[in-house]
Design a protein around this motif. Sequence first.
Motif, PDB file in Angstrom:
ATOM      1  N   LEU A 172       0.800  -1.215   0.000  1.00 44.37           N
ATOM      2  CA  LEU A 172       0.000   0.000   0.000  1.00 44.37           C
ATOM      3  C   LEU A 172       0.838   1.272   0.000  1.00 44.37           C
ATOM      4  CD1 LEU A 172      -2.750  -1.026   2.582  1.00 44.37           C
ATOM      5  CD2 LEU A 172      -2.890  -1.049   0.086  1.00 44.37           C
ATOM      6  N   GLN A 173       1.920   1.260   0.748  1.00 42.87           N
ATOM      7  CA  GLN A 173       2.637   2.515   0.960  1.00 42.87           C
ATOM      8  C   GLN A 173       3.424   2.953  -0.267  1.00 42.87           C
ATOM      9  OE1 GLN A 173       5.157   2.544   4.411  1.00 42.87           O
ATOM     10  NE2 GLN A 173       5.746   4.666   4.133  1.00 42.87           N
ATOM     11  N   ARG A 174       3.850   1.984  -1.104  1.00 39.25           N
ATOM     12  CA  ARG A 174       4.660   2.340  -2.265  1.00 39.25           C
ATOM     13  C   ARG A 174       3.918   3.335  -3.163  1.00 39.25           C
ATOM     14  NH1 ARG A 174       5.191  -2.313  -4.096  1.00 39.25           N
ATOM     15  NH2 ARG A 174       7.126  -2.843  -2.998  1.00 39.25           N
ATOM     16  N   THR A 175       2.697   2.986  -3.554  1.00 41.63           N
ATOM     17  CA  THR A 175       1.927   3.871  -4.424  1.00 41.63           C
ATOM     18  C   THR A 175       1.539   5.156  -3.705  1.00 41.63           C
ATOM     19  OG1 THR A 175       1.042   1.977  -5.628  1.00 41.63           O
ATOM     20  CG2 THR A 175      -0.149   4.071  -5.833  1.00 41.63           C
ATOM     21  N   TRP A 176       1.112   5.006  -2.449  1.00 45.73           N
ATOM     22  CA  TRP A 176       0.668   6.183  -1.686  1.00 45.73           C
ATOM     23  C   TRP A 176       1.805   7.183  -1.493  1.00 45.73           C
ATOM     24  CZ3 TRP A 176       1.903   8.575   2.902  1.00 45.73           C
ATOM     25  CH2 TRP A 176       0.955   9.475   3.396  1.00 45.73           C
ATOM     26  N   SER A 177       2.996   6.681  -1.153  1.00 48.30           N
ATOM     27  CA  SER A 177       4.139   7.560  -0.898  1.00 48.30           C
ATOM     28  C   SER A 177       4.552   8.292  -2.162  1.00 48.30           C
ATOM     29  CB  SER A 177       5.321   6.751  -0.351  1.00 48.30           C
ATOM     30  OG  SER A 177       5.011   6.197   0.899  1.00 48.30           O
ATOM     31  N   GLU A 178       4.530   7.596  -3.297  1.00 47.80           N
ATOM     32  CA  GLU A 178       4.908   8.239  -4.552  1.00 47.80           C
ATOM     33  C   GLU A 178       3.951   9.368  -4.891  1.00 47.80           C
ATOM     34  OE1 GLU A 178       5.024   5.137  -7.401  1.00 47.80           O
ATOM     35  OE2 GLU A 178       6.965   4.345  -6.726  1.00 47.80           O
ATOM     36  N   GLU A 179       2.660   9.141  -4.709  1.00 50.32           N
ATOM     37  CA  GLU A 179       1.676  10.171  -5.005  1.00 50.32           C
ATOM     38  C   GLU A 179       1.819  11.356  -4.056  1.00 50.32           C
ATOM     39  OE1 GLU A 179      -2.028   8.168  -4.786  1.00 50.32           O
ATOM     40  OE2 GLU A 179      -1.848   7.208  -6.756  1.00 50.32           O
TER      41      GLU A 179
END
Length: 261
Positions: A172-179
């Motif tokens: 979950l955090q990979r996409t969220w952090s990039e955004e």
Amino acid sequence: MEPQVVQGQCFQFLVPPGWRVLEQGQFAVVQADANNQAVAMMTGNCGFMPGYPPLQYAFEKLSSNGPVQFGRPRPGQPVANFEAAVDVDYRYVVNGVPCVGIATVSYRQGYGQVDFVLTAGAAQEQYWPSFATWLPGLPKQFNVIHGAAWGAQGIAQQNLQNSIQFGQQLELQRTWSEELQQQVTDQRNASDERRREGMGQILTGESWYADPYGQNPPVRLSNTPAVYWTNRHGRIVSSDDPSFDPRTPMDSDWQRMSGNG
């Protein structure tokens, strides 16, 4: 006259008599004096990697107006809720106008991150003696009134994700952090662009003028003349007389140009 207390989007701050606010938002507050001789700036960002150099942060922010030269750094007085600070004298030139100032970088360590706040006061060099004793302290006169200041709210949300089970966090955090990082970067860049444009016009005495015919892009012209006129062929004439009008019965195709186009 007493300084005015202004409540903005994320900060409450002081504005001296006759000064005007150029920018106030989530990341920065910028203001200028009535004579276009000096500027004061407070800007900050949260969530840098531990070990990021404070002077590098200052250099990146201040050099948005052009090449900047730093003097010897020295210990400074941090703003409220920050652990330490560095003071540095700096100078730069904008379109041939030499400018000098004093900047303070306050910093604090967080959960796997470091936060920065830069406060700076600068003026055209010939006027600096009249500002030097008080201008660097002006941008430090602020209070944070919203949790989103400097992007802290978004970073806090990111840290909250660290408490999620490791398997869920990886996905979950990979996409969220990039955004989130892209959003913070976009907002930071937009703030820098507005500040660079505002300070450039103040310290150089120039403004953008729009083509009333809509055929040509805006042009940057001196603020000294009282009025500019142009024709559809792109010829521009100016005058110090606000009532100047180049139109004649034989040549009536002229329109007055508007500043800050």
